[in-house]
Design an enzyme around this catalytic site. Structure first.
Site: not given
Ligand code: MOS
Length: 745
Positions: A482-483, A524, A633-634, A701, A705
């Site tokens: 969803g990222t 990711g 945007k994302t 980077k 999170e």
């Molecule tokens: Mo994240 S809490 O490392 O999916």
């Protein structure tokens, strides 16, 4: 390629198409909003009509299944199979506890008569429909012999142990002489903060569809890390990983709760083998609370010692969390305190208590998300004691190099984020005297906090293919939870080959594709994106050779490959059989040479009702510096989403354990509160210009999170500024406001 040196200038820097950074819409957006993106439970590819499984969960937290009577369930309409520990197929034992990849551990289901936590599977019913399975599940009669367990972290504190050091993390760190420096500091803060258990609360509950072809199993499930899931299934069912295919094309939120796979996967696979037909299993929302992981509660002690002019001389952060009795994960809440502020004497510790609760594991920025709730409130408390503006306090303690690793930062724009945020937010209007700003019954307060989150790069691989129509297809086992992975990878590939976005196909979410670390730890985009970058670089080399030119002399633009007077359409160059290339990134040692974090600053304004203690967030701003931004945007969506979770951690989220029974009592989204629209007014995220050549070839980077880290502390500090009551026990709820106000008289 391997990241052993700063990345040199490359086509991503040139950004010829202008696509890098461009806020384009999600390439999968239409599929999602029209309901056409199949999530695991909706996949229609199974060979034959699936049967439906329903999990029966233990209603004790610790003990033994003394007797189980499945006869009524077996006779219920449509029931195909009732599995219990008496007839479950043999599986490998749990663990090992200290496996290198804890998400690949064997996780047997119904393996014995022992119950290890409330909600563990004790039976599994498979029927012709979900309704039939669920109704038959209620007919399984179970008699338990309960054993006493530990469910209360505070009460079990004396049993806390120091976790084992590992490659990623040392439990403790000590620099200088913390105790002496703290004792001798003219200004001290010594405060303890607590944070409750958190649930991931993804929109998509965990679900599996599994079927067998010969001795190989295909599993569609909701997983952030496909190789880990593949190995977990292989390890549990004692198969070769090559016999296990995991597919997760669309995932409705991960937040760490889909790093592991759970019993829905193992049970579906076992039942599908036995019944010789596809089997689907979904968890209900209520089941999610115990059957999947959660974030442990924490008790954190912050000790800050400073000179009168606000230089930290001692900084100490001791953090306690729990792990399940049979596991060893702990919340690394003291970690950010190792690199955020300068101080000559430092001490950070982690301790962990084993409890008989469900497994606690990574949840939305494990470590920093709750660590910053404590550290950044403590900094606010220190600023007040010193009579300093909170931004000024942080400015005076800005380190020039990483204070514990003694290596330079790759890039660090913490101060710029704070200054830019202060300007945009109107921080000047904050009164240093708490409770001094009122609008009728509302007390108004402003708060700020720093944001920081570690930056990671992991090894990843990618395969690309270019066809004669000039369409590029890239494949990776990477996931999009969803990222926006599909979208940013499309942008990278389009830029690298000079193609429009509609001539790029990104195929993710299949363990048959080249290996990646998946989505986790905010790594990711950097990891899989760099592998894609490398594959595209190799493809550019092949195309240049076909044109008879050197790669550096070739321009890739508008679907053409051009070197001087030579120009050819990219599809023609690819030829009738097309071109293929592979790429990979290896993390190398840049993370050992440079301390890599993303940074930011949060600003919040709250209003607190003087009579009821009700807290309303009024507006919030986050200013971040996280390397190059691939899609504004994302990235902004991720940052504001994370900030909203931060607000949730400050004001709402609280999974309450009934310590008599070892169960979460508020196990649904009516009782476990996350922010809703009405709770979130004007909220804005801004990214500063930054390019970090030490991190990866994309110079980005991790973004996912960062936004949660510190966000809740900014809200808490605003509540203090509004009311003059310092609530150190999260979440900040109206009863705590009123209780403390009453005590202060
Ligand atoms: Mo994240 S809490 O490392 O999916």
């Amino acid at each position: 390629m391997e990241m052993n040196a700063p990345s040199t200038r490359n086509p991503i820097d040139d950004n010829r198409t202008g696509l890098i950074g461009k806020p384009i819409d999600r390439v999968d957006g239409r599929l999602k909003v029209t309901g056409k993106a199949p999530y695991a439970y909706e996949v229609q590819e199974a060979p034959g009509k699936p049967a439906y499984g329903f999990i029966v969960e233990a209603t004790i937290a610790k003990g033994t299944v003394a007797d189980i009577d499945a006869s009524a369930a077996e006779k219920a309409p449509g029931v195909l199979l009732v599995m219990t520990h008496r007839n479950a197929p043999k599986q490998a034992p749990w663990g090992p506890i200290d496996a290198k990849d804890r998400f690949a551990r064997s996780s047997p289901q119904l393996a014995s008569d022992k119950v290890r936590y409330y909600g563990e599977a004790v039976a599994y019913v498979v029927a012709e429909s979900f309704e039939a399975a669920r109704s038959a599940a209620a007919l399984v009669r179970i008699r338990y012999e309960a054993a006493p367990g530990d469910y209360d972290m505070a009460a079990a504190q004396a049993k806390a142990e120091k976790p084992k050091d590992d490659e990623m993390q040392k439990a403790d760190s000590r620099i200088g002489d913390f105790e002496t420096a703290f004792a001798g500091a003219p200004v001290q803060i010594d405060a303890t903060y607590t944070t409750p258990h958190h649930i991931h609360a993804q929109m998509e509950p965990h679900a599996t569809l599994a079927w067998w072809t010969g001795d190989s199993v295909t599993v569609h499930c909701a997983s952030q890390l496909l190789e880990s899931a593949q190995n977990a299934v292989a390890n549990t069912l004692q198969l070769s990983p090559s016999k296990v295919r995991i597919v997760s094309r669309y995932i409705g939120g991960g937040f760490g709760g889909k790093l592991p796979v759970y019993g829905d996967v193992m049970l579906s696979a076992m039942a599908a083998r036995q019944l010789k037909r596809p089997v689907k299993t979904a968890l209900t929302r209520q089941q999610m609370f115990h059957f999947t992981t959660h974030r442990s509660q924490t008790i954190q002690r912050l000790r800050l010692g400073a000179t009168r002019d606000g230089r930290l001389t001692a900084i100490g952060h001791d953090s306690l969390s729990h792990s399940a009795r049979f596991d060893d994960f702990y919340e690394t809440a003291s970690t950010q305190t190792r690199s955020l502020y300068a101080a000559l004497n430092r001490l950070t510790t982690h301790r962990s208590v084993k409890l008989d609760l469900p497994i606690s594991d990574s949840t939305r920025a494990p470590g920093e998300a709750v660590g910053m709730l404590a550290l950044e409130q403590a900094m606010d408390e220190l600023a007040e004691k010193l009579g300093l503006d909170p931004i000024e306090l942080r400015r005076r303690n800005e380190p020039t190099t990483d204070p514990e690793k003694n290596i330079p930062f790759s890039t660090r724009q913490l101060l710029r984020c704070m200054d830019e945020g202060a300007e945009r937010f109107g921080w000047r209007r904050r009164s240093a005297t708490p409770g001094s700003l009122r609008e009728g019954r509302w007390q108004i307060g402003l708060g700020m906090a720093a944001a920081t989150r570690s930056n990671l790069l992991m090894d990843a691989k990618c395969a690309v293919a270019l066809d004669r129509q000039g369409v590029l297809t890239a494949r990776m086992s990477m996931t999009d939870i969803g990222t926006g992975s599909y979208t940013v990878f499309t942008q990278i590939a389009a830029e690298m080959l000079g193609l429009p976005v509609d001539r790029v196909r990104i195929e993710l979410g299949d363990s048959d594709f080249p290996e990646t670390p998946g989505s986790g730890g905010s790594w990711g985009a950097a990891s899989a994106g760099s592998a894609l970058f490398d594959a595209c670089t190799n493809l550019r080399g092949q195309l240049a050779r076909r044109l008879g030119a050197k790669p550096d002399d070739v321009v890739f633009a508008d679907g053409r490959v051009t070197a001087g007077a030579h120009s050819e359409s990219i599809g023609v160059l690819a030829g009738t059989i097309g071109l293929r290339a592979e790429g990979q990134i290896k993390k190398g040692d840049m993370a050992k040479k440079f301390s890599q974090q993303a940074y930011g600053a949060h600003f919040a304004e709250v209003a607190v009702d003087m009579d009821t203690g009700e807290i309303r967030l009024r507006r919030m701003l986050g200013v971040f510096a996280a390397g190059r931004i691939l899609n504004m945007k994302t990235a902004t969506s991720q940052a504001t989403g994370a900030m909203i979770w931060g607000v949730g951690s400050a004001l709402f989220e609280d999974a309450v354990v009934d310590t008599r029974f070892g169960a979460f009592v508020n196990h649904d989204l009516a009782e476990y509160h996350v922010p809703s629209h009405a709770d979130i007014p004007a909220i804005e995220a801004v990214f500063l210009e930054e390019v970090d050549d030490k991190t990866n070839p994309l110079k980005i980077k991790g973004v996912g999170e960062l936004g949660i880290c510190g966000a809740g502390a900014a809200v808490a500090n605003a509540v203090y500024n509004a009311t003059g009551v310092r609530i150190r026990d999260y979440p900040l709820t109206l009863d705590k406001v009123l209780g403390l106000q009453a005590r202060q008289g």
